[in-house]
Enzyme design. Sequence first.
Site, PDB file in Angstrom:
ATOM      1  N   ASP A 165     -29.172  41.057  37.314  1.00  0.00           N
ATOM      2  CA  ASP A 165     -30.064  41.835  38.172  1.00  0.00           C
ATOM      3  C   ASP A 165     -29.386  42.939  38.972  1.00  0.00           C
ATOM      4  O   ASP A 165     -29.997  43.481  39.890  1.00  0.00           O
ATOM      5  CB  ASP A 165     -30.813  40.911  39.131  1.00  0.00           C
ATOM      6  CG  ASP A 165     -29.889  40.155  40.065  1.00  0.00           C
ATOM      7  OD1 ASP A 165     -28.675  40.105  39.803  1.00  0.00           O
ATOM      8  OD2 ASP A 165     -30.378  39.602  41.058  1.00  0.00           O
ATOM      9  N   GLU A 166     -28.164  43.305  38.636  1.00  0.00           N
ATOM     10  CA  GLU A 166     -27.535  44.415  39.351  1.00  0.00           C
ATOM     11  C   GLU A 166     -26.475  45.086  38.492  1.00  0.00           C
ATOM     12  O   GLU A 166     -25.874  44.477  37.614  1.00  0.00           O
ATOM     13  CB  GLU A 166     -26.932  43.963  40.685  1.00  0.00           C
ATOM     14  CG  GLU A 166     -25.799  42.975  40.551  1.00  0.00           C
ATOM     15  CD  GLU A 166     -25.122  42.709  41.880  1.00  0.00           C
ATOM     16  OE1 GLU A 166     -25.003  43.635  42.714  1.00  0.00           O
ATOM     17  OE2 GLU A 166     -24.695  41.561  42.083  1.00  0.00           O
ATOM     18  N   ASP A 185     -29.980  47.317  42.341  1.00  0.00           N
ATOM     19  CA  ASP A 185     -30.159  45.877  42.520  1.00  0.00           C
ATOM     20  C   ASP A 185     -31.645  45.556  42.426  1.00  0.00           C
ATOM     21  O   ASP A 185     -32.458  46.108  43.167  1.00  0.00           O
ATOM     22  CB  ASP A 185     -29.610  45.455  43.889  1.00  0.00           C
ATOM     23  CG  ASP A 185     -29.281  43.970  43.947  1.00  0.00           C
ATOM     24  OD1 ASP A 185     -29.620  43.239  42.996  1.00  0.00           O
ATOM     25  OD2 ASP A 185     -28.695  43.542  44.960  1.00  0.00           O
TER      26      ASP A 185
END
Length: 441
Positions: free
Chosen positions: A116-117, A22
């Site tokens: 973003d993850e 993350d």
Amino acid sequence: MSTPPSGHAPGRDAGCGILHVDMDAFYALVEIRSRPELRGRPVVVGGGPERGVVLSASYEARAHGVRSAMPSARAHRLCPQAVFLPPDFATYSEVSRAVLEVFRSVTPLVQPLSLDEAFLDVSGALRRLGATPLEIAASIREQVAASQEITCSVGIASTMFVAKLASRVAKPDGVHLVPADGVRAFLDPLPVGALWGVGARTEEVLARHGIATVGDVAAAGLTTLRRAVGEAHAAHLFALARGVDERRVDPHGREKSAGAEETFARDLVDRAVMRRELLRLADRTGRMLRRRAVRARTVALKVRFDDFTTITRSRTLPAPTDLARELYATAGELLDALGPIAPVRLLGVRAEGLVPADRAPEQIVLGEAEHGWSDAERAADQARSRFGVAAVRPASLLGDPDPTRARSPVEAADPARGDRSNRHREHPSVSRAASPREPNG
């Protein structure tokens, strides 16, 4: 490979082949890397100080209580010295693609959840790389920092659910390992809201049964849980509370939904203007569906009023669709069904229940021309891909001085951007099956 972080005994990561990576305060840190003068200052990405919502906040801003999804006006009150920046989704998409390449250089089993993850299954890469999961995590973090000048946090565990929880503990800029023999010790003290599928309402129901922690769920047993939340939900929660998660990292995982929403500079009171905005959102959503070769069984409308009260309404279609015309018609009917309403701060259109387009049944309409709306919208897609997003738009949007400001995560394939917008646009989003989206890390 790098030396693993201190504090983790050698061999404790055996059997822990799942990583959840993350990015830390992703949008904010991407902005800060191009503006070194902002380093160490509170930075908020999203709407301006008066309107919109917070999409990401630096940790300096979070120290003042600013959080993702918070109204920008409240964030400004909490941290008036913060620097507010508009989002640049084209840049975020570019950075995200570069980060995913780092992941895929380690293993092909990468399942992105958002920009973003992502989950990674490194079980098969351990022998090839001659490394442990902890060493792989350390290497990934070093590569991301060196190539993109941003940081990430990594959770390591034997299952996807536990790895995701571990990455929260690792934040910011860290690694957290949950050994295979330490899952219950990690889970038991967590609040019951940490379990996937437990929202505020379910949490209240469980609290009335004396269930406050994940350990309480495991100890309560299926009979008590069935009385509290029903058969299916009880089995799901009981399994997770004991660390049982049978899902596997799926690099080809299908999205569950796709849509677009927008927060306006001024509240909308005119129904004609609301419908115009619904048309714009439906048009963007239809393009997403066609680009991903999926169709939607259900259309959902989201409305946020001037007092921040938010409602959603949905309708299942007779046959799955990827056409903006049908998305717009359904969203408009859902809006009309609300009757008189307060001023509107946000509108959203979401397509749900996605199915592959090549497997979706076609709805046959008697008397419909051989080449109809489907051909027209696909021809418009081709024109946009060649001349830009604003090249072809619905007739009622022609002459609009405010086309889409920038490419979004799901619109990154478009070669051109529109002009800058005086609205705050909450980017089109895609929801994947692995987990509900967490606020930006």
